[in-house]
Design a protein around this motif. Structure first.
Motif, PDB file in Angstrom:
ATOM      1  N   TRP A   1      -3.389   3.049  51.105  1.00 11.47           N
ATOM      2  CA  TRP A   1      -1.488   4.104  51.421  1.00 11.47           C
ATOM      3  C   TRP A   1      -1.062   4.144  50.538  1.00 11.47           C
ATOM      4  O   TRP A   1      -0.010   4.675  49.638  1.00 11.47           O
ATOM      5  CB  TRP A   1      -1.188   2.490  52.266  1.00 11.47           C
ATOM      6  N   ALA A   2      -0.320   3.220  49.235  1.00  8.70           N
ATOM      7  CA  ALA A   2      -0.053   2.925  48.222  1.00  8.70           C
ATOM      8  C   ALA A   2      -0.060   4.036  47.501  1.00  8.70           C
ATOM      9  O   ALA A   2       0.283   4.526  46.415  1.00  8.70           O
ATOM     10  CB  ALA A   2       0.055   1.615  47.370  1.00  8.70           C
ATOM     11  N   PHE A   3      -1.233   4.369  46.902  1.00 11.12           N
ATOM     12  CA  PHE A   3      -1.605   5.992  45.963  1.00 11.12           C
ATOM     13  C   PHE A   3      -1.644   7.095  46.517  1.00 11.12           C
ATOM     14  O   PHE A   3      -0.916   7.955  46.594  1.00 11.12           O
ATOM     15  CB  PHE A   3      -3.349   6.108  45.744  1.00 11.12           C
ATOM     16  N   VAL A   4      -1.481   7.574  48.391  1.00  8.33           N
ATOM     17  CA  VAL A   4      -1.278   8.314  49.013  1.00  8.33           C
ATOM     18  C   VAL A   4       0.628   8.383  49.542  1.00  8.33           C
ATOM     19  O   VAL A   4       0.885   9.887  48.878  1.00  8.33           O
ATOM     20  CB  VAL A   4      -2.058   7.993  50.147  1.00  8.33           C
ATOM     21  N   LEU A   5       0.870   7.499  49.123  1.00 10.73           N
ATOM     22  CA  LEU A   5       2.574   7.453  50.082  1.00 10.73           C
ATOM     23  C   LEU A   5       2.959   8.170  48.673  1.00 10.73           C
ATOM     24  O   LEU A   5       3.762   9.162  49.283  1.00 10.73           O
ATOM     25  CB  LEU A   5       2.720   5.899  49.882  1.00 10.73           C
ATOM     26  N   PRO A   6       3.451   8.421  47.395  1.00  6.99           N
ATOM     27  CA  PRO A   6       3.976   9.034  46.559  1.00  6.99           C
ATOM     28  C   PRO A   6       3.657  10.682  46.920  1.00  6.99           C
ATOM     29  O   PRO A   6       4.222  10.895  46.291  1.00  6.99           O
ATOM     30  CB  PRO A   6       4.150   8.786  45.396  1.00  6.99           C
TER      31      PRO A   6
END
Length: 110
Positions: free
Chosen positions: A92-97
């Motif tokens: 999620w932290a990789f896709v979120l930005p």
């Protein structure tokens, strides 16, 4: 963000996720007996009823390395499940930005 920065970010997220899975697998292998008892509990509960009907049942592991392979599979799957909060967060932290504001809002509403 340039491509190389994306790749570095992906690598760091993957390393964190894999380390979490490895730690989870080691913990699962330490508690293998407890996990196996928990997984086979439905079978042990119904076994007397089956034997009362004349159905003989046994849990059987075949092959030269069957028991060892089974233990590794149980450990790895349990490790993946135990580490799922970590690797899902990393994903999620990789896709979120990359998401726009309205896309983030739409995902959070789910």
């Amino acid at each position: 963000m340039p491509l190389m920065d994306h790749l570095r970010e992906l690598r760091s997220r993957l390393v964190k996720a894999v380390l979490a899975i490895v730690v989870g697998t080691i913990v699962a292998l330490v508690f293998y007996e407890h996990i196996l008892d928990w997984l086979s509990e439905p079978y042990t509960d119904i076994r007397p009823q089956l034997e009362a009907k004349g159905i003989k049942t046994d849990l059987v592991l075949t092959g030269v390395g069957g028991a060892f392979t089974f233990q590794l599979k149980i450990g790895l799957i349990s490790g993946i499940v135990m580490a799922s909060p970590v690797w899902l967060y990393q994903l999620w932290a990789f896709v979120l930005p990359a998401l726009h504001r309205n896309e983030k809002r739409g995902v959070l509403l789910l």
